[in-house]
Each structure stands twice: as structure tokens, then as C-alpha cells.
Design a protein around this motif. Structure first.
Motif, PDB file in Angstrom:
ATOM      1  N   THR A  52       0.836  -1.197   0.000  1.00 19.99           N
ATOM      2  CA  THR A  52       0.000   0.000   0.000  1.00 19.99           C
ATOM      3  C   THR A  52       0.876   1.254   0.000  1.00 19.99           C
ATOM      4  O   THR A  52       2.093   1.187   0.164  1.00 19.99           O
ATOM      5  N   SER A  53       0.241   2.399  -0.130  1.00 24.54           N
ATOM      6  CA  SER A  53       0.989   3.654  -0.099  1.00 24.54           C
ATOM      7  C   SER A  53       1.656   3.865   1.254  1.00 24.54           C
ATOM      8  O   SER A  53       2.677   4.554   1.345  1.00 24.54           O
ATOM      9  N   GLY A  54       1.099   3.266   2.281  1.00 28.20           N
ATOM     10  CA  GLY A  54       1.676   3.392   3.612  1.00 28.20           C
ATOM     11  C   GLY A  54       2.753   2.373   3.916  1.00 28.20           C
ATOM     12  O   GLY A  54       3.352   2.399   4.998  1.00 28.20           O
ATOM     13  N   GLY A  55       2.983   1.457   2.983  1.00 30.12           N
ATOM     14  CA  GLY A  55       4.049   0.483   3.169  1.00 30.12           C
ATOM     15  C   GLY A  55       3.609  -0.870   3.690  1.00 30.12           C
ATOM     16  O   GLY A  55       4.461  -1.739   3.922  1.00 30.12           O
ATOM     17  N   THR A  56       2.328  -1.073   3.883  1.00 25.91           N
ATOM     18  CA  THR A  56       1.854  -2.379   4.320  1.00 25.91           C
ATOM     19  C   THR A  56       1.965  -3.375   3.180  1.00 25.91           C
ATOM     20  O   THR A  56       1.541  -3.088   2.064  1.00 25.91           O
ATOM     21  N   THR A  57       2.543  -4.519   3.473  1.00 24.02           N
ATOM     22  CA  THR A  57       2.782  -5.520   2.434  1.00 24.02           C
ATOM     23  C   THR A  57       2.000  -6.796   2.706  1.00 24.02           C
ATOM     24  O   THR A  57       1.638  -7.095   3.847  1.00 24.02           O
ATOM     25  N   ASN A  58       1.761  -7.534   1.653  1.00 25.09           N
ATOM     26  CA  ASN A  58       1.202  -8.865   1.776  1.00 25.09           C
ATOM     27  C   ASN A  58       1.785  -9.733   0.677  1.00 25.09           C
ATOM     28  O   ASN A  58       2.155  -9.226  -0.392  1.00 25.09           O
ATOM     29  N   TYR A  59       1.884 -11.020   0.961  1.00 22.91           N
ATOM     30  CA  TYR A  59       2.537 -11.957   0.050  1.00 22.91           C
ATOM     31  C   TYR A  59       1.743 -13.250  -0.085  1.00 22.91           C
ATOM     32  O   TYR A  59       1.065 -13.683   0.850  1.00 22.91           O
ATOM     33  N   ALA A  60       1.886 -13.867  -1.229  1.00 19.52           N
ATOM     34  CA  ALA A  60       1.407 -15.237  -1.379  1.00 19.52           C
ATOM     35  C   ALA A  60       2.275 -16.133  -0.502  1.00 19.52           C
ATOM     36  O   ALA A  60       3.490 -15.897  -0.368  1.00 19.52           O
ATOM     37  N   ASP A  61       1.666 -17.138   0.081  1.00 17.59           N
ATOM     38  CA  ASP A  61       2.429 -18.030   0.957  1.00 17.59           C
ATOM     39  C   ASP A  61       3.618 -18.655   0.228  1.00 17.59           C
ATOM     40  O   ASP A  61       4.675 -18.888   0.827  1.00 17.59           O
ATOM     41  N   SER A  62       3.474 -18.894  -1.040  1.00 19.13           N
ATOM     42  CA  SER A  62       4.509 -19.595  -1.800  1.00 19.13           C
ATOM     43  C   SER A  62       5.778 -18.759  -1.990  1.00 19.13           C
ATOM     44  O   SER A  62       6.825 -19.307  -2.341  1.00 19.13           O
ATOM     45  N   VAL A  63       5.701 -17.442  -1.752  1.00 18.38           N
ATOM     46  CA  VAL A  63       6.880 -16.598  -1.985  1.00 18.38           C
ATOM     47  C   VAL A  63       7.396 -15.942  -0.708  1.00 18.38           C
ATOM     48  O   VAL A  63       8.415 -15.255  -0.734  1.00 18.38           O
ATOM     49  N   LYS A  64       6.692 -16.141   0.388  1.00 15.10           N
ATOM     50  CA  LYS A  64       7.126 -15.534   1.641  1.00 15.10           C
ATOM     51  C   LYS A  64       8.543 -15.970   1.999  1.00 15.10           C
ATOM     52  O   LYS A  64       8.878 -17.145   1.915  1.00 15.10           O
ATOM     53  N   GLY A  65       9.340 -15.004   2.381  1.00 12.86           N
ATOM     54  CA  GLY A  65      10.722 -15.285   2.741  1.00 12.86           C
ATOM     55  C   GLY A  65      11.677 -15.296   1.564  1.00 12.86           C
ATOM     56  O   GLY A  65      12.895 -15.317   1.754  1.00 12.86           O
ATOM     57  N   ARG A  66      11.154 -15.281   0.360  1.00 14.82           N
ATOM     58  CA  ARG A  66      12.006 -15.289  -0.837  1.00 14.82           C
ATOM     59  C   ARG A  66      11.877 -14.000  -1.647  1.00 14.82           C
ATOM     60  O   ARG A  66      12.858 -13.533  -2.232  1.00 14.82           O
ATOM     61  N   PHE A  67      10.673 -13.462  -1.723  1.00 13.85           N
ATOM     62  CA  PHE A  67      10.415 -12.241  -2.473  1.00 13.85           C
ATOM     63  C   PHE A  67      10.154 -11.112  -1.481  1.00 13.85           C
ATOM     64  O   PHE A  67       9.533 -11.338  -0.427  1.00 13.85           O
ATOM     65  N   THR A  68      10.581  -9.907  -1.843  1.00  7.19           N
ATOM     66  CA  THR A  68      10.351  -8.745  -0.981  1.00  7.19           C
ATOM     67  C   THR A  68       9.886  -7.581  -1.836  1.00  7.19           C
ATOM     68  O   THR A  68      10.646  -7.071  -2.660  1.00  7.19           O
ATOM     69  N   ILE A  69       8.670  -7.137  -1.625  1.00  7.95           N
ATOM     70  CA  ILE A  69       8.142  -6.026  -2.413  1.00  7.95           C
ATOM     71  C   ILE A  69       8.454  -4.704  -1.708  1.00  7.95           C
ATOM     72  O   ILE A  69       8.437  -4.623  -0.472  1.00  7.95           O
ATOM     73  N   SER A  70       8.768  -3.698  -2.504  1.00  2.88           N
ATOM     74  CA  SER A  70       8.990  -2.365  -1.960  1.00  2.88           C
ATOM     75  C   SER A  70       8.583  -1.344  -3.010  1.00  2.88           C
ATOM     76  O   SER A  70       8.422  -1.691  -4.185  1.00  2.88           O
ATOM     77  N   ARG A  71       8.424  -0.113  -2.591  1.00  3.00           N
ATOM     78  CA  ARG A  71       8.037   0.925  -3.542  1.00  3.00           C
ATOM     79  C   ARG A  71       8.724   2.225  -3.200  1.00  3.00           C
ATOM     80  O   ARG A  71       9.029   2.510  -2.046  1.00  3.00           O
ATOM     81  N   ASP A  72       8.924   3.015  -4.232  1.00  2.00           N
ATOM     82  CA  ASP A  72       9.462   4.369  -4.096  1.00  2.00           C
ATOM     83  C   ASP A  72       8.338   5.301  -4.524  1.00  2.00           C
ATOM     84  O   ASP A  72       8.062   5.446  -5.722  1.00  2.00           O
TER      85      ASP A  72
END
Length: 121
Positions: A52-72
């Protein structure tokens, strides 16, 4: 007009890494959520990760711990570093954004054109 342009897909060996990027451009007032989806052949498109714009993230269980989403937010760009890629990760990865355009002001859901990720030895 608003568009999302993705980059960073390609071929990588199992266990390798790739970094996807997606930049939003055009007549944008604000962006709420941004995310990455993927679609493998014969399968439905699924959410991989969102932020989200506030930085809250969510992930599919299959990628947790391997993928990291971020935004500028200043660059209207979202990133997805993908580590420890597995044979089940190959797909076309699509960027998605929920945003408010300006002139005219209206809420839009916008998709990128997709970038192919292939995992193979």
C-alpha cells in the motif's frame, strides 16, 4: 493516460535471483496500492505480493521469505527482488496499480504488459 512499464524479467537458474521493477507514468494524482501478479500457462493469474501507499505488504504463501516487495513513492515505482527462485515460479509477471488519475480525476486499476520469468537449469 496512465501506463505501467515493467522490466527485469529473464532466465535464471534454480536458486538464482531476479529483480523486477515497475514504473507508473502519466497523469497520476496518487497511487494507493501497487502489486505484482503472475500467470503461468494453464493457470489463473494470482497475487504474488502487494504494497500500500503506507508500506503495508502482503505476500502469497509460496513466496514468503524469498520475495520482498517495496516501492518508491517519489518515483511511482514498485520493485520485486526475487531470491531462491524455484521451478514453480516461472510465469508472466504483471504489475498492477490502483490509482487516482488527474484531469480527469477518476479511480483506475492499471496493468502492465507483463514480463516473463523463466527458471531453468
Amino acid at each position: 493516460q496512465v501506463q505501467l512499464v515493467e522490466s527485469g524479467g529473464g532466465l535464471v537458474q534454480p536458486g538464482g535471483s531476479l529483480r523486477l521493477s515497475c514504473a507508473a507514468s502519466g497523469s497520476i494524482f496518487s497511487i494507493n496500492a501497487m502489486g505484482w501478479y503472475r500467470q503461468a500457462p494453464g493457470k489463473q493469474r494470482e497475487l504474488v505480493a502487494g504494497v500500500t501507499s503506507g508500506g503495508t505488504t502482503n505476500y502469497a504463501d509460496s513466496v514468503k521469505g524469498r520475495f520482498t516487495i517495496s516501492r518508491d513513492n517519489a518515483k511511482n515505482t514498485v520493485y520485486l527482488p526475487m531470491n531462491s527462485l524455484k521451478p514453480e515460479d516461472p510465469a508472466v509477471y504483471y504489475c498492477n496499480a490502483d490509482l487516482l488519475s488527474q484531469l480527469p480525476f477518476r479511480y483506475l486499476e492499471v496493468w502492465g504488459q507483463g514480463t516473463l520469468v523463466t527458471v531453468s537449469s
